[in-house]
Design a protein around this motif. Structure first.
Motif, PDB file in Angstrom:
ATOM      1  N   TYR A  38       0.831  -1.353   0.163  1.00  0.00           N
ATOM      2  CA  TYR A  38      -0.019   0.033  -0.046  1.00  0.00           C
ATOM      3  C   TYR A  38       0.932   1.474  -0.077  1.00  0.00           C
ATOM      4  CZ  TYR A  38      -3.439   3.378   1.598  1.00  0.00           C
ATOM      5  OH  TYR A  38      -3.997   4.852   1.565  1.00  0.00           O
ATOM      6  N   HIS A  39       1.797   1.385   0.929  1.00  0.00           N
ATOM      7  CA  HIS A  39       2.728   2.456   1.082  1.00  0.00           C
ATOM      8  C   HIS A  39       3.647   2.795  -0.137  1.00  0.00           C
ATOM      9  CE1 HIS A  39       6.204   4.809   2.545  1.00  0.00           C
ATOM     10  NE2 HIS A  39       5.325   5.481   3.161  1.00  0.00           N
ATOM     11  N   ARG A  40       3.988   1.629  -0.972  1.00  0.00           N
ATOM     12  CA  ARG A  40       4.778   1.961  -2.117  1.00  0.00           C
ATOM     13  C   ARG A  40       3.764   2.532  -3.135  1.00  0.00           C
ATOM     14  NH1 ARG A  40       8.217  -2.438  -5.394  1.00  0.00           N
ATOM     15  NH2 ARG A  40       9.447  -1.750  -3.654  1.00  0.00           N
ATOM     16  N   ILE A  91       2.979  12.343  17.875  1.00  0.00           N
ATOM     17  CA  ILE A  91       2.525  12.695  16.432  1.00  0.00           C
ATOM     18  C   ILE A  91       1.467  14.035  16.401  1.00  0.00           C
ATOM     19  CG2 ILE A  91       3.504  10.921  15.287  1.00  0.00           C
ATOM     20  CD1 ILE A  91       0.928   9.754  15.098  1.00  0.00           C
ATOM     21  N   SER A  92       1.015  14.435  15.493  1.00  0.00           N
ATOM     22  CA  SER A  92       0.028  15.333  15.439  1.00  0.00           C
ATOM     23  C   SER A  92      -1.346  14.728  15.404  1.00  0.00           C
ATOM     24  CB  SER A  92       0.067  16.519  14.351  1.00  0.00           C
ATOM     25  OG  SER A  92      -0.061  15.627  13.181  1.00  0.00           O
ATOM     26  N   GLN A  93      -2.341  15.408  15.822  1.00  0.00           N
ATOM     27  CA  GLN A  93      -3.763  14.836  15.596  1.00  0.00           C
ATOM     28  C   GLN A  93      -3.822  14.588  14.197  1.00  0.00           C
ATOM     29  OE1 GLN A  93      -6.839  16.578  14.511  1.00  0.00           O
ATOM     30  NE2 GLN A  93      -7.586  14.648  14.540  1.00  0.00           N
ATOM     31  N   ALA A  94      -3.540  15.404  13.411  1.00  0.00           N
ATOM     32  CA  ALA A  94      -3.812  15.385  11.884  1.00  0.00           C
ATOM     33  C   ALA A  94      -3.331  13.786  11.407  1.00  0.00           C
ATOM     34  CB  ALA A  94      -3.326  16.391  11.045  1.00  0.00           C
ATOM     35  N   ARG A  95      -2.118  13.774  11.833  1.00  0.00           N
ATOM     36  CA  ARG A  95      -1.211  12.482  11.321  1.00  0.00           C
ATOM     37  C   ARG A  95      -1.999  11.330  12.074  1.00  0.00           C
ATOM     38  NH1 ARG A  95       2.916  11.400   7.957  1.00  0.00           N
ATOM     39  NH2 ARG A  95       2.586  13.729   7.882  1.00  0.00           N
ATOM     40  N   VAL A  96      -2.510  11.533  13.106  1.00  0.00           N
ATOM     41  CA  VAL A  96      -3.142  10.122  13.787  1.00  0.00           C
ATOM     42  C   VAL A  96      -4.519   9.929  12.959  1.00  0.00           C
ATOM     43  CG1 VAL A  96      -4.839   9.284  15.658  1.00  0.00           C
ATOM     44  CG2 VAL A  96      -2.471  10.641  16.147  1.00  0.00           C
ATOM     45  N   SER A  97      -4.975  11.045  12.414  1.00  0.00           N
ATOM     46  CA  SER A  97      -6.470  10.742  11.557  1.00  0.00           C
ATOM     47  C   SER A  97      -5.713   9.857  10.223  1.00  0.00           C
ATOM     48  CB  SER A  97      -6.909  11.902  11.269  1.00  0.00           C
ATOM     49  OG  SER A  97      -8.217  11.668  10.476  1.00  0.00           O
ATOM     50  N   GLN A  98      -4.829  10.588   9.577  1.00  0.00           N
ATOM     51  CA  GLN A  98      -4.504   9.944   8.073  1.00  0.00           C
ATOM     52  C   GLN A  98      -3.977   8.520   8.569  1.00  0.00           C
ATOM     53  OE1 GLN A  98      -1.146  12.864   7.088  1.00  0.00           O
ATOM     54  NE2 GLN A  98      -2.557  13.706   5.607  1.00  0.00           N
ATOM     55  N   LEU A  99      -3.004   8.255   9.536  1.00  0.00           N
ATOM     56  CA  LEU A  99      -2.624   7.131   9.899  1.00  0.00           C
ATOM     57  C   LEU A  99      -3.537   5.947  10.039  1.00  0.00           C
ATOM     58  CD1 LEU A  99       0.745   7.634  11.778  1.00  0.00           C
ATOM     59  CD2 LEU A  99       0.752   6.302   9.847  1.00  0.00           C
ATOM     60  N   ALA A 100      -4.500   6.326  11.005  1.00  0.00           N
ATOM     61  CA  ALA A 100      -5.709   5.458  11.218  1.00  0.00           C
ATOM     62  C   ALA A 100      -6.426   4.997  10.119  1.00  0.00           C
ATOM     63  CB  ALA A 100      -6.383   6.124  12.566  1.00  0.00           C
ATOM     64  N   THR A 101      -6.432   6.021   9.246  1.00  0.00           N
ATOM     65  CA  THR A 101      -7.420   5.593   7.957  1.00  0.00           C
ATOM     66  C   THR A 101      -6.886   4.684   7.055  1.00  0.00           C
ATOM     67  OG1 THR A 101      -8.410   8.010   8.345  1.00  0.00           O
ATOM     68  CG2 THR A 101      -8.682   6.759   6.025  1.00  0.00           C
ATOM     69  N   ALA A 102      -5.485   4.958   6.952  1.00  0.00           N
ATOM     70  CA  ALA A 102      -4.717   4.371   5.972  1.00  0.00           C
ATOM     71  C   ALA A 102      -4.485   2.989   6.620  1.00  0.00           C
ATOM     72  CB  ALA A 102      -3.429   4.894   5.476  1.00  0.00           C
ATOM     73  N   LEU A 103      -4.232   2.605   7.774  1.00  0.00           N
ATOM     74  CA  LEU A 103      -3.940   1.417   8.373  1.00  0.00           C
ATOM     75  C   LEU A 103      -5.074   0.538   8.599  1.00  0.00           C
ATOM     76  CD1 LEU A 103      -1.294   2.708  11.246  1.00  0.00           C
ATOM     77  CD2 LEU A 103      -0.513   1.515   9.225  1.00  0.00           C
ATOM     78  N   LEU A 104      -6.169   1.201   8.851  1.00  0.00           N
ATOM     79  CA  LEU A 104      -7.368   0.307   8.984  1.00  0.00           C
ATOM     80  C   LEU A 104      -7.770  -0.140   7.543  1.00  0.00           C
ATOM     81  CD1 LEU A 104      -9.357  -0.440  10.821  1.00  0.00           C
ATOM     82  CD2 LEU A 104     -10.653   1.594  10.483  1.00  0.00           C
ATOM     83  N   GLY A 105      -7.604   0.431   6.608  1.00  0.00           N
ATOM     84  CA  GLY A 105      -7.991  -0.229   5.270  1.00  0.00           C
ATOM     85  C   GLY A 105      -7.225  -1.264   5.012  1.00  0.00           C
ATOM     86  N   VAL A 106      -5.597  -1.404   5.489  1.00  0.00           N
ATOM     87  CA  VAL A 106      -4.754  -2.443   5.099  1.00  0.00           C
ATOM     88  C   VAL A 106      -5.253  -3.380   6.038  1.00  0.00           C
ATOM     89  CG1 VAL A 106      -2.377  -3.097   5.392  1.00  0.00           C
ATOM     90  CG2 VAL A 106      -2.898  -0.871   4.147  1.00  0.00           C
TER      91      VAL A 106
END
Length: 167
Positions: A38-40, A91-106
């Motif tokens: 995914y990250h690639r 990390i920032s709250q915005a980064r938490v939101s981005q990470l949680a969304t991307a990681l949850l999909g994976v």
């Protein structure tokens, strides 16, 4: 939170993630290649990359797939505020939101490939239970009130007088 230190405390690790360390490691064997794939090709925002990412940036705060999976599982288990998760992982709250969304999909892809996603359809559940070797099951559910029918005459037909709603 220090992932490496918490791995050495099995009870605390279980409390934070709902997984034993061995279960976490087993899940990690499928999560790592899925995340790297995914990250690639995608950014954290989910957009297609213009150039392929061959490796993680050296200045990443959450380095490694194991730390990312730990981050996501603690987030899901504790249902925490994103601000709390941001403070816990630096990390920032915005980064938490981005990470949680991307990681949850994976993670959902990995769980689907393993056949571990919950069944959401009654017909599919009946089909799965029909082939299950054990005929007795435990059900953990929450009793919810049924919305009242707006038609006055239909209300009389549906009313059983067995239970009164508690306020």
């Amino acid at each position: 939170m220090d992932y490496v230190a918490l791995r050495e405390k099995p009870r605390q690790f279980l409390a934070l993630t709902s997984l034993h360390v061995a279960e976490f490691d087993d899940l990690l064997t499928d999560f790592t290649p899925a995340w790297e794939r995914y990250h690639r090709w995608h950014t954290l925002a989910g957009k297609r990359r213009q150039f392929v990412a061959h490796r993680e940036r050296p200045n990443a705060v959450l380095t490694g797939s194991e730390v990312k999976l730990f981050f996501l599982l603690t987030y899901l288990k504790n249902n925490s505020l994103q601000q709390h998760q941001a403070a816990s992982f630096g990390i920032s709250q915005a980064r938490v939101s981005q990470l949680a969304t991307a990681l949850l999909g994976v993670l959902n892809q990995v769980l689907a490939a393993r056949g571990l996603l919950p069944v959401r359809d009654g017909a599919e559940l009946a089909q799965r239970l029909a082939h299950h070797p054990e005929p007795v099951f435990a059900y953990d559910g929450v009793e919810r009130g049924v919305p009242r029918n707006p038609d006055y005459e239909a209300q009389g037909e549906e009313y059983s007088a067995k239970k009164k709603p508690t306020a």
